[in-house]
Enzyme design. Sequence first.
Site, PDB file in Angstrom:
ATOM      1  N   CYS B 192       0.861  -1.185   0.000  1.00 15.19           N
ATOM      2  CA  CYS B 192       0.000   0.000   0.000  1.00 15.19           C
ATOM      3  C   CYS B 192       0.897   1.234   0.000  1.00 15.19           C
ATOM      4  CB  CYS B 192      -0.888   0.036   1.233  1.00 15.19           C
ATOM      5  SG  CYS B 192      -1.849  -1.455   1.533  1.00 15.19           S
ATOM      6  N   HIS B 196       1.088   4.839  -1.992  1.00 19.09           N
ATOM      7  CA  HIS B 196       0.442   5.934  -1.261  1.00 19.09           C
ATOM      8  C   HIS B 196       1.340   6.601  -0.213  1.00 19.09           C
ATOM      9  CE1 HIS B 196      -3.259   5.200  -3.415  1.00 19.09           C
ATOM     10  NE2 HIS B 196      -3.088   3.911  -3.193  1.00 19.09           N
ATOM     11  N   ARG B 235     -12.161  -0.099  -2.051  1.00 16.96           N
ATOM     12  CA  ARG B 235     -10.895   0.377  -2.604  1.00 16.96           C
ATOM     13  C   ARG B 235      -9.741  -0.570  -2.244  1.00 16.96           C
ATOM     14  NH1 ARG B 235      -8.623   1.100  -6.138  1.00 16.96           N
ATOM     15  NH2 ARG B 235      -7.392   2.836  -6.879  1.00 16.96           N
ATOM     16  N   CYS B 239      -7.304  -2.148  -4.963  1.00 15.05           N
ATOM     17  CA  CYS B 239      -5.845  -1.988  -4.926  1.00 15.05           C
ATOM     18  C   CYS B 239      -5.166  -3.358  -4.929  1.00 15.05           C
ATOM     19  CB  CYS B 239      -5.407  -1.213  -3.687  1.00 15.05           C
ATOM     20  SG  CYS B 239      -5.571   0.569  -3.837  1.00 15.05           S
TER      21      CYS B 239
END
Lengths: 166, 278, 101, 103
Positions: B192, B196, B235, B239
């Site tokens: 992740c 991000h 989401r 992802c």
Amino acid sequence: MKHADQSKPRSPRRREVLAGAAAGTAAMLIPPVASAASDAGAAQASIYPARAFAQTSEAAALQAMFGKTPAHSSEVRMSAPDIAENGAVVPVAVDANLPDVTTIAIMAIDNPFTMAAAYKIPAGTSTAISSRIKLAKTTKVVTVVESAGKLYSTSKQVKVTLGGCG
Amino acid sequence: MKFAYLALALLVMTPGALASNKPDPASDLKAFQGYFLKRFPKIPLAAYVNGPYDFSKSERAQWKQIMEFPPYQFALDHGRKLFEAKFPNGKSYAACFPHGGIGIAQNYPMFDPKTGRVVTLGIAVNRCRVANGLGKLKLTTGPMADILAYMTDTSRGKTIDVTVPDNPKALAAYQAGKQYFYSRRGQLNFSCASCHVQAAGMHLRGNVLAPALGITASFPLYRSKWGNMGTLVRRFIGCNKKVRSVPDKPDSAAYRDLAYFLTSMSDGLPIAGPGARP
Amino acid sequence: MKPIVAILIALALPAAASAAGATKASAAREIALAKPKLRVAASMNDQWTPTVAALKQAETAERKGDFATAQAKAMRARKLAELSIAQAMQQKKLWVNEVPR
Amino acid sequence: MAHQILVHAMAAGGSTTVEALVKHPMDSGFVKDKAGKLIPPHYIEVIEFTHNGKVVLTGFWGPAVSKNPFIKFAFKGGKSGDSIGVSWVDNKGETASTTAKIM
């Protein structure tokens, strides 16, 4: 919801449906509506310029919509992004500094069908209109304005990239 | 403080574990927010709830235009109706939540000491339904997203406050979420954080990658790509699939813990949901 | 592959399959080898989507009697699963490197 | 779900600005569903706005108008409490209408 036959979307049945439907529609969301549906008017399918919306080239769409070709004019203004955030929702705002505007049309040249939207502008209504359109790919977007019987246009290239973040 | 941690660690942790291994959400928060603030000194903390829109003028302009009449408006209205509707037994969602469910979204996900698990707002809504004899709603989209949109809207502007209590199970959940967030997975070998944190603010093909800081604040949201509403867990699933990793179940411990960690890293930022994204 | 098996393949299978050296038994064996690896990957919460897709393709091919494809896809599924297991093992230590400090 | 039209109309400085969000799939006919089947075209063809019963804008839309269409325009006149009507008809003959008061 009732449906007309898919293969014949313009079947005569839809006129009947239309005739009785104006008052009957559900979901009046805005509170002070109540039974005022007659105030809302009733959009008529019969006035839809279907042929203009079925064309696949700029020239053919213009011919079907207006029967003439426009001249470029800096008095026609269009605001659209250089790069679309998402091709499915591209904000396009148009305006024209021209007298007696009767029609504004927005075309996306490389879309499957060229004509995206067109507006009839009665006297007293501003030429500034914002809406959101779909662009299938990077394309020239053209705004055409009919002013005092003549056509004027402007265009802008809008880049459509594939979204990265599935 | 240190001594208290040490004592607790000795009590609850496996023999041999060091005190320094104990999760420390407060220090993590400082480091996490500090990382972004230092890297993007022009962007104030609260602006991170705007996701990608601090990084691209053009995208920001399009977003502003879209927010003139936000596309989640229908979902919001529908969510309110659903939220206010009475269950067959005469009760309603309001009875399941403090303050009747109004203005509480900033406190979720929440650790439930009874079950020892993290409860997201969506899972709490489903618990409420089950307690009242109704079936669970899908946690990713549809009516659940609409209900969450409404509940979140009543918290708009309130400060996110997901404090991890000093409870070993809560800390373990937090730590599991943290590990999940930073672990690379999938055939593409992305975490992740790869997108991000490390690549935040950069372009991935057409779009700007939203920073993890503040990212949860706008959920649920309307994505133009989806053409409808989606929750945070939707989401997560997206992802995971994108990096070619098999997603977890929407109510899995992995996603609960991930939501817990990720939301707690936005403590102090305002709720900005429901939102709209490309 | 043992010579005796190779002879049996040559006798029993159409050209394509025999070229790949796959039999019903060898395909089934390869699928049986892959499955536990996928279970391990799943238990480590790091299953890859192409792994699952490859095993599915293997099983579909097996049902259709396309043992060469079944065997190749099962082998691919196993290898992908092994890679994902290795990734998960490494990440147990390496994840901390991604934490901003 | 039922058809919905959300309208904000605001009078200021001698003119009225109207914003509307219309719930409609605006299926183009080029998009496939999850099963890989093309979703047939389904889009609003004509949308009409009225002010106290008089037409102030007629929009012709094709399948290239975005899902849940948004439109913003302005006309001269209009005062708080006046009625704004919106009605549409789509390519399947479905219709919807609503009225709202100018704020």
